[in-house]
Design a protein around this motif. Structure first.
Motif, PDB file in Angstrom:
ATOM      1  N   SER A 117    -113.383  20.653 -23.287  1.00  0.00           N
ATOM      2  CA  SER A 117    -112.999  19.359 -23.868  1.00  0.00           C
ATOM      3  C   SER A 117    -112.762  18.346 -22.759  1.00  0.00           C
ATOM      4  O   SER A 117    -111.951  18.573 -21.865  1.00  0.00           O
ATOM      5  CB  SER A 117    -111.732  19.515 -24.707  1.00  0.00           C
ATOM      6  N   ALA A 122    -107.346  14.895 -30.631  1.00  0.00           N
ATOM      7  CA  ALA A 122    -106.867  13.803 -31.481  1.00  0.00           C
ATOM      8  C   ALA A 122    -105.560  14.181 -32.167  1.00  0.00           C
ATOM      9  O   ALA A 122    -105.299  15.354 -32.437  1.00  0.00           O
ATOM     10  CB  ALA A 122    -107.920  13.479 -32.533  1.00  0.00           C
ATOM     11  N   ALA A 127    -108.982  15.294 -38.736  1.00  0.00           N
ATOM     12  CA  ALA A 127    -110.129  14.819 -37.951  1.00  0.00           C
ATOM     13  C   ALA A 127    -110.388  15.752 -36.768  1.00  0.00           C
ATOM     14  O   ALA A 127    -111.551  16.035 -36.435  1.00  0.00           O
ATOM     15  CB  ALA A 127    -109.885  13.392 -37.458  1.00  0.00           C
ATOM     16  N   LEU A 128    -109.328  16.243 -36.147  1.00  0.00           N
ATOM     17  CA  LEU A 128    -109.471  17.148 -35.010  1.00  0.00           C
ATOM     18  C   LEU A 128    -110.200  18.422 -35.425  1.00  0.00           C
ATOM     19  O   LEU A 128    -111.142  18.854 -34.759  1.00  0.00           O
ATOM     20  CB  LEU A 128    -108.096  17.490 -34.432  1.00  0.00           C
ATOM     21  N   THR A 130    -112.134  18.914 -38.006  1.00  0.00           N
ATOM     22  CA  THR A 130    -113.522  18.582 -38.350  1.00  0.00           C
ATOM     23  C   THR A 130    -114.360  18.494 -37.084  1.00  0.00           C
ATOM     24  O   THR A 130    -115.470  19.040 -37.009  1.00  0.00           O
ATOM     25  CB  THR A 130    -113.576  17.252 -39.129  1.00  0.00           C
ATOM     26  N   TRP A 131    -113.842  17.816 -36.054  1.00  0.00           N
ATOM     27  CA  TRP A 131    -114.547  17.692 -34.784  1.00  0.00           C
ATOM     28  C   TRP A 131    -114.734  19.065 -34.125  1.00  0.00           C
ATOM     29  O   TRP A 131    -115.818  19.393 -33.642  1.00  0.00           O
ATOM     30  CB  TRP A 131    -113.783  16.742 -33.858  1.00  0.00           C
ATOM     31  N   LEU A 132    -113.666  19.861 -34.096  1.00  0.00           N
ATOM     32  CA  LEU A 132    -113.742  21.173 -33.457  1.00  0.00           C
ATOM     33  C   LEU A 132    -114.803  22.052 -34.119  1.00  0.00           C
ATOM     34  O   LEU A 132    -115.517  22.795 -33.431  1.00  0.00           O
ATOM     35  CB  LEU A 132    -112.378  21.870 -33.500  1.00  0.00           C
ATOM     36  N   ARG A 133    -114.906  21.978 -35.440  1.00  0.00           N
ATOM     37  CA  ARG A 133    -115.873  22.816 -36.163  1.00  0.00           C
ATOM     38  C   ARG A 133    -117.315  22.484 -35.808  1.00  0.00           C
ATOM     39  O   ARG A 133    -118.191  23.316 -35.997  1.00  0.00           O
ATOM     40  CB  ARG A 133    -115.650  22.682 -37.666  1.00  0.00           C
ATOM     41  N   ARG A 134    -117.555  21.295 -35.305  1.00  0.00           N
ATOM     42  CA  ARG A 134    -118.925  20.919 -34.922  1.00  0.00           C
ATOM     43  C   ARG A 134    -119.397  21.695 -33.699  1.00  0.00           C
ATOM     44  O   ARG A 134    -120.583  21.987 -33.568  1.00  0.00           O
ATOM     45  CB  ARG A 134    -119.005  19.419 -34.624  1.00  0.00           C
ATOM     46  N   ASP A 135    -118.464  21.994 -32.775  1.00  0.00           N
ATOM     47  CA  ASP A 135    -118.851  22.601 -31.503  1.00  0.00           C
ATOM     48  C   ASP A 135    -118.288  23.990 -31.237  1.00  0.00           C
ATOM     49  O   ASP A 135    -118.730  24.654 -30.294  1.00  0.00           O
ATOM     50  CB  ASP A 135    -118.433  21.683 -30.343  1.00  0.00           C
TER      51      ASP A 135
END
Length: 168
Positions: A117, A122, A127-128, A130-135
């Protein structure tokens, strides 16, 4: 937490208005959350700490929401252990509407995710995650009812009733 397992962490109070300073059992929500983090064996860092220093520590990083103030310390510690054992992001969740999971607390980033990271996580837990699940792979763990998120003073009163210590 195990004596040989270490983690850094922070209680998140930003962008939550004045609610983190409401009282539960005579203490501010943010204070109760900080105590739980400490009792879990997590070393607190100031939110002003440079992210590069946290990355350099090579330790997992725990985010604990001040609006989930009564999350038990043993639950936080078990989430840290799981994140380290599986080298996966671990997120405490509660049942949400229509069978969906609602993000609660904590969100634990294993050291490998901290290293990957480029900036601090965040403050918005939904939102955090959701973002983490992308990568990254994210493991959700059912949180105890006492880990619920409060959104109003009425919620604080309800949580206080749920977590009132029993007298022997």
């Amino acid at each position: 937490m195990d004596d040989d397992l270490t983690a850094l962490g922070a209680v998140i109070e930003q962008d939550r208005g004045s609610l983190p300073f409401a009282l539960i059992h005579g203490e501010a929500l943010v204070t109760c959350a900080a105590w739980a983090l400490g009792e879990a064996g997590v070393t607190p860092v100031d939110l002003g700490t440079e992210w590069a220093g946290i990355v350099d520590s090579e330790e997992p990083f725990v985010l604990h929401d001040s609006l989930c103030p009564m999350t038990p310390a043993d639950f936080i510690a078990s989430c840290v252990r799981l994140a380290v054992e599986r080298d996966r992001v671990v997120v405490g969740v509660l049942p949400g509407q229509d069978g969906a999971e609602a993000v609660a607390s904590p969100v634990v980033l294993p050291a490998s995710v901290v290293r990957a990271s480029e900036e601090p996580p965040a403050a918005d837990f939904e939102a955090l995650v959701t973002w983490l699940r992308r990568d990254f792979e994210v493991v959700t763990v059912p949180a105890p009812a006492t880990a619920r998120r409060v959104r109003s003073v009425a919620d604080v009163v309800e949580l206080e009733g749920l977590t009132r210590p029993t007298r022997a």
